[in-house]
Design a protein around this motif. Sequence first.
Motif, mmCIF file in Angstrom:
data_model
loop_
_atom_site.group_PDB
_atom_site.id
_atom_site.type_symbol
_atom_site.label_atom_id
_atom_site.label_comp_id
_atom_site.label_asym_id
_atom_site.label_seq_id
_atom_site.Cartn_x
_atom_site.Cartn_y
_atom_site.Cartn_z
ATOM 1 N N CYS A 56 0.060 -8.318 6.034
ATOM 2 C CA CYS A 56 1.237 -7.724 5.404
ATOM 3 C C CYS A 56 1.338 -6.227 5.647
ATOM 4 N N LEU A 57 0.217 -5.559 5.787
ATOM 5 C CA LEU A 57 0.205 -4.119 5.989
ATOM 6 C C LEU A 57 0.003 -3.733 7.450
ATOM 7 N N THR A 58 -1.014 -4.280 8.072
ATOM 8 C CA THR A 58 -1.396 -3.834 9.411
ATOM 9 C C THR A 58 -0.307 -4.069 10.451
ATOM 10 N N PHE A 59 0.268 -5.256 10.488
ATOM 11 C CA PHE A 59 1.264 -5.554 11.519
ATOM 12 C C PHE A 59 2.475 -4.623 11.454
ATOM 13 N N PRO A 60 3.144 -4.495 10.299
ATOM 14 C CA PRO A 60 4.303 -3.596 10.274
ATOM 15 C C PRO A 60 3.905 -2.127 10.445
ATOM 16 N N ALA A 61 2.725 -1.751 9.962
ATOM 17 C CA ALA A 61 2.289 -0.360 10.120
ATOM 18 C C ALA A 61 2.133 -0.008 11.597
ATOM 19 N N LEU A 62 1.491 -0.882 12.350
ATOM 20 C CA LEU A 62 1.305 -0.610 13.778
ATOM 21 C C LEU A 62 2.643 -0.546 14.521
ATOM 22 N N MET A 63 3.544 -1.446 14.182
ATOM 23 C CA MET A 63 4.846 -1.456 14.860
ATOM 24 C C MET A 63 5.689 -0.241 14.458
ATOM 25 N N ALA A 64 5.595 0.188 13.206
ATOM 26 C CA ALA A 64 6.321 1.386 12.757
ATOM 27 C C ALA A 64 5.762 2.627 13.456
ATOM 28 N N LEU A 65 4.439 2.702 13.563
ATOM 29 C CA LEU A 65 3.830 3.825 14.282
ATOM 30 C C LEU A 65 4.324 3.872 15.720
ATOM 31 N N LYS A 66 4.408 2.731 16.353
ATOM 32 C CA LYS A 66 4.869 2.655 17.739
ATOM 33 C C LYS A 66 6.298 3.177 17.882
ATOM 34 N N GLU A 67 7.107 3.000 16.824
ATOM 35 C CA GLU A 67 8.496 3.469 16.860
ATOM 36 C C GLU A 67 8.659 4.897 16.350
ATOM 37 N N GLY A 68 7.548 5.586 16.122
ATOM 38 C CA GLY A 68 7.619 7.003 15.772
ATOM 39 C C GLY A 68 7.589 7.316 14.281
ATOM 40 N N PHE A 69 7.366 6.328 13.447
ATOM 41 C CA PHE A 69 7.239 6.583 12.018
ATOM 42 C C PHE A 69 5.808 6.999 11.694
#
Length: 135
Positions: A116-129
Amino acid sequence: MSKFDLLDPQNSTLIFIDHQPQMSFGVANIDRQQLKNNTVALAKAGKIFNVPTIYTSVETESFSGYIWPELLAVHPEVQPIERTSMNSWEDAAFVAAVKATGRKKLIISALWTEVCLTFPALMALKEGFEVYVVT
């Protein structure tokens, strides 16, 4: 805005991922009532400072149950985003809600760190968040 700016109500968004009854059963490292109390307290702090808040849930009707009523009561005006995918960043409505805030600093509270945390966090980081994890 710089990545060195401190978190403040004008640059951050508070995100709650999958705070649902069935998802809570898998949490064993903290008393469940304390977990709920801490989560609601975080939501209340966000409300006091007018930080935009996003709730998202997975498979509410078929498996996980509704987001804790105590948590939803803090922001009754916020409509939770229902998903079918475990990775909330794979849900277009969720990503659109995050981007609509115009904030780049995401404070994420999620029940299961591994998914729930790791997957969206990694993808958000990739998009510059920037991602700040509530533990």
